[in-house]
Structure formats: structure tokens, C-alpha cells
Design a protein around this motif. Structure first.
Motif, short mmCIF file in Angstrom:
data_model
loop_
_atom_site.label_atom_id
_atom_site.label_comp_id
_atom_site.label_asym_id
_atom_site.label_seq_id
_atom_site.Cartn_x
_atom_site.Cartn_y
_atom_site.Cartn_z
N GLU A 21 23.47 52.05 -15.29
CA GLU A 21 23.20 52.66 -16.59
C GLU A 21 24.33 52.37 -17.58
N ARG A 24 23.67 48.98 -18.87
CA ARG A 24 22.55 48.99 -19.82
C ARG A 24 22.98 49.51 -21.19
N GLU A 213 21.69 58.70 -17.57
CA GLU A 213 21.95 58.42 -18.98
C GLU A 213 23.12 59.24 -19.50
#
Length: 243
Positions: A21, A24, A213
């Protein structure tokens, strides 16, 4: 990847969880991200997934416990880009399964080989590439469990959590963060430790665990701090964390 990206980042242990994450989110912010993957096939799978999102990523085989693997990864990054702007030391492990007094010493050695020696080995080998950046950033993903406050203050939220060998390894990593930040202060390279918080991954399924996240926020933030940002600190996504 773009031929001359403005920022190049390497994230270790980035094939799943918080590391994936983090990669990303950095890529979404326009950073050219290299996925550090112990298993290259998994790394290539993540690259395919991210490229389908339009993100600028690639992978490199990187087992931080293997000196040859680290050396080859550094040579690959050097040959392709000649520098590294951001290193996120995310790879880590835990082996605690009972009381510290009953922990096999081999388990402790294996834990430190990844969380401490592997992270140090990777940082040391990539440091020459980071020195070539005009804004080098090193982020060490540690843990609130490595905080002496968390271990000793009964009012701390994780006082009752007992993962002693993991906590010891992260406390050592915190010390190395401070010492390296002191050494590199005049170079402009920022070195910080971050605490992701209790995050839901394939290893952690506890009630109340936050999504990845959220768990990646601190790593991303301190990877991208400006030249006026802190160095040698310990932070979570809300700000400074108690040592």
C-alpha cells in the motif's frame, strides 16, 4: 518507468500489506516506485496490478537477509537510475509465540537478521545511491511496541501487548534511526522511524485494526517531507510518537 523520474523510491517487503500500500500511494503521488520483492514472481504480479491502474512501478528481487541479493538489487538500481531518492525499509517479521524466557535463541537470531541486520544491510548498501539524491529520505518502519514508553507506562495503549523479541528488534531499529540521522544530518538526508499503528493484514486480524490505506500514511508522509522536515524522529500518522 519514465526515463528521468523526479523521485525514485524503493520499498522493501512491498508485495503485500503495508509495504504494498505504501508503494501504491507513493506511485499515485507521481513517484517512480521499485517494489522490493523477496519472491520475484509476486513482485511481478504486483507490478502488473499497479500498471493496470496506470501507476509507474517496477520490481527488483530483494531479500534483505541475503547479502548477494541486496548487492545485486543495488547494482540494478544504480545501472538503471544512478541514484535513489527514497528508501522505505518496510520488510519485517515477528516470531513471538510465548514467553521471552522460552524463546529459542535461533528464533531471536532469525528475527534480528530481518528486522535489524537486514534493514541495516539494505540501508548501508543503498546509501551511496541516496547520497546522489538532492533530497534523500530513509523511512524505517518500526512499531509502537519498540517504544520504551509503551513497554513501561501502564497507561500506554499497548502496555499489555507482549511480543518481547519483536519489541526488542524495533527498539534497536529506533536507536539505529537516531544514530544514522545524526551522522547524515549535514548531508540533508532525512532519516525517520514511523509507527503504522495496528493495521489489518494477512498476519493481523484483530478487532479494531485499521485498513492498510491508513497504516501506510506515516511511511508515505515522511518519505515525501520537504527539506525543512524533521530527521531522527519517531512518528505515527498523527505526529511525534513517544520513544
Amino acid at each position: 518507468m519514465k526515463q528521468n523520474p523526479s523521485l525514485i523510491a524503493l520499498v522493501t517487503g512491498a508485495t503485500d500489506g503495508i509495504g504494498k500500500e505504501t508503494a501504491r500511494q507513493l506511485a499515485e503521488k507521481g513517484v517512480a516506485v521499485i517494489i522490493g520483492a523477496r519472491n520475484l514472481e509476486k513482485g511481478q504480479s504486483v507490478v502488473a496490478e499497479f500498471k493496470a491502474m496506470g501507476l509507474d512501478v517496477e520490481t527488483v528481487q530483494l531479500d534483505i537477509t541475503d547479502e548477494v541479493s541486496v548487492e545485486q538489487a543495488a547494482q540494478t538500481v544504480d545501472a538503471r537510475y544512478g541514484r535513489l531518492d527514497i528508501l522505505v525499509n518496510n520488510a519485517g517479521m515477528s516470531v513471538d509465540r510465548g514467553p521471552l524466557s522460552e524463546l529459542p535463541v535461533q528464533d531471536l537470531i532469525a528475527l534480528f537478521e530481518t528486522n535489524v541486520f537486514g534493514t541495516f544491510r539494505t540501508t548501508q548498501r543503498f546509501l551511496p545511491l541516496i547520497r546522489r539524491s538532492g533530497h534523500g529520505r530513509i523511512v524505517n518502519v518500526t512499531s509502537s511496541l519498540g517504544s520504551l514508553w509503551t513497554m513501561t507506562d501502564e497507561t500506554s495503549p499497548y502496555y499489555q501487548v507482549s511480543l518481547p523479541s519483536y519489541a526488542a528488534s524495533k527498539a534497536v531499529l529506533n536507536v539505529l534511526t537516531v544514530q544514522l540521522a545524526r551522522e547524515l544530518k549535514e548531508s540533508g538526508i532525512k532519516v525517520n522511524a514511523v509507527e503504522p499503528g495496528l493495521t489489518a493484514t494477512r498476519y493481523i486480524t484483530m478487532p479494531g485494526a485499521q485498513p492498510v490505506e491508513v497504516g501506510a500514511e506515516a511511511s508515505v508522509h515522511y518519505a515525501l517531507i520537504g527539506d525543512d522536515g524533521p530527521t531522527g524522529g519517531f512518528f505515527d500518522r498523527h505526529g511525534p510518537y513517544k520513544w
